[in-house]
Design an enzyme around this catalytic site. Structure first.
Site, PDB file in Angstrom:
ATOM      1  N   HIS A  21      -5.483  -3.916  -5.714  1.00 25.54           N
ATOM      2  CA  HIS A  21      -4.062  -4.261  -5.810  1.00 25.54           C
ATOM      3  C   HIS A  21      -3.820  -5.455  -6.736  1.00 25.54           C
ATOM      4  CE1 HIS A  21      -4.710  -7.896  -3.448  1.00 25.54           C
ATOM      5  NE2 HIS A  21      -5.520  -7.169  -2.691  1.00 25.54           N
TER       6      HIS A  21
ATOM      7  N   GLU B  80      -7.937  -3.386   3.725  1.00 23.96           N
ATOM      8  CA  GLU B  80      -8.986  -4.369   3.500  1.00 23.96           C
ATOM      9  C   GLU B  80      -9.882  -4.505   4.730  1.00 23.96           C
ATOM     10  OE1 GLU B  80     -11.141  -5.634   1.839  1.00 23.96           O
ATOM     11  OE2 GLU B  80     -10.161  -7.186   0.612  1.00 23.96           O
TER      12      GLU B  80
END
Length: 219
Positions: free
Chosen positions: A8, A82
């Protein structure tokens, strides 16, 4: 198939060097939005047919320009989130980051019984990430892109790619909107073709090695 893993864009927590892994998480900085806007151009030569994102807001914002340019509807999967920081959440001190990364790369080296303090273990992490990769492969698409997270991408690649070992992944940071391209299949295995635009040429069956390299801030 061709698998494109994208970290990201930059977030405020990246700037502050925080282990920020909670859902929904922060948005992108102005630089992060610019990085996301550059992705369609960076991937112009890739025939992306399917696009996946995690449940964290930053992956949605990163994927939006690419999705718009290709006319794709991102598929949201929690398995791409994550690595959960657990008790280390929102910390930035050296020892916390070291513990986080040593645990993550320990999983890649085969020590999946290790548990992040207050978080998941390696079996849980690799299981959830593998499940999304398997789903991506099952679409039958020739090229699939997944917008995910730095530690998660590096850990999964080090664990599953034949030509990237733990030492390589630990020593090579993944920049915001950095791209790792692989080829292969869940049944046949994976090989990294490029890591942030650079060809990867390591032994096909590297020896196991422990985590090395300086601690790097992820999320």
């Amino acid at each position: 198939m061709r698998l494109i893993l994208i970290r990201h864009g930059q977030t405020p927590s990246n700037v502050a060097h925080l282990l920020d892994t909670g859902v929904p998480g922060p948005g992108l900085t102005e630089l992060g939005l610019d990085q996301a806007a550059a992705l369609p151009g960076a991937l112009a030569d890739e025939n992306i047919e399917v696009l996946f994102v995690s449940t964290l807001v930053r992956t949605h914002l990163t994927a939006a320009p690419l999705a718009s340019a290709r006319g794709l509807e991102p598929v949201v999967r929690d398995g791409l989130r994550e690595v959960v920081a657990g008790d280390l959440e929102m910390l930035s001190d050296h020892e916390s980051v070291k513990t986080y990364l040593e645990t993550v790369f320990g999983w890649s080296a085969g020590r999946t019984e290790l548990r992040m303090p207050g978080g998941e273990d390696g079996t849980e992490f690799l299981g959830r990430y593998d499940a999304v990769i398997d789903e991506a492969a099952a679409t039958g698409a020739g090229t699939v892109a997944l917008v995910s997270h730095g530690a998660a991408i590096r850990a999964w690649v080090a664990a599953r790619a034949a030509n990237v070992d733990v030492e390589w992944a630990a020593e090579h940071a993944l920049s915001n909107t950095g791209i790792v391209t692989l080829e292969g299949a869940p049944s046949d295995g994976w090989k990294v073709v490029t890591w942030e635009g650079q060809a990867v040429d390591l032994p096909e069956e590297p020896e196991d090695s422990g985590p090395t390299g300086q601690p790097l801030h992820e999320g």
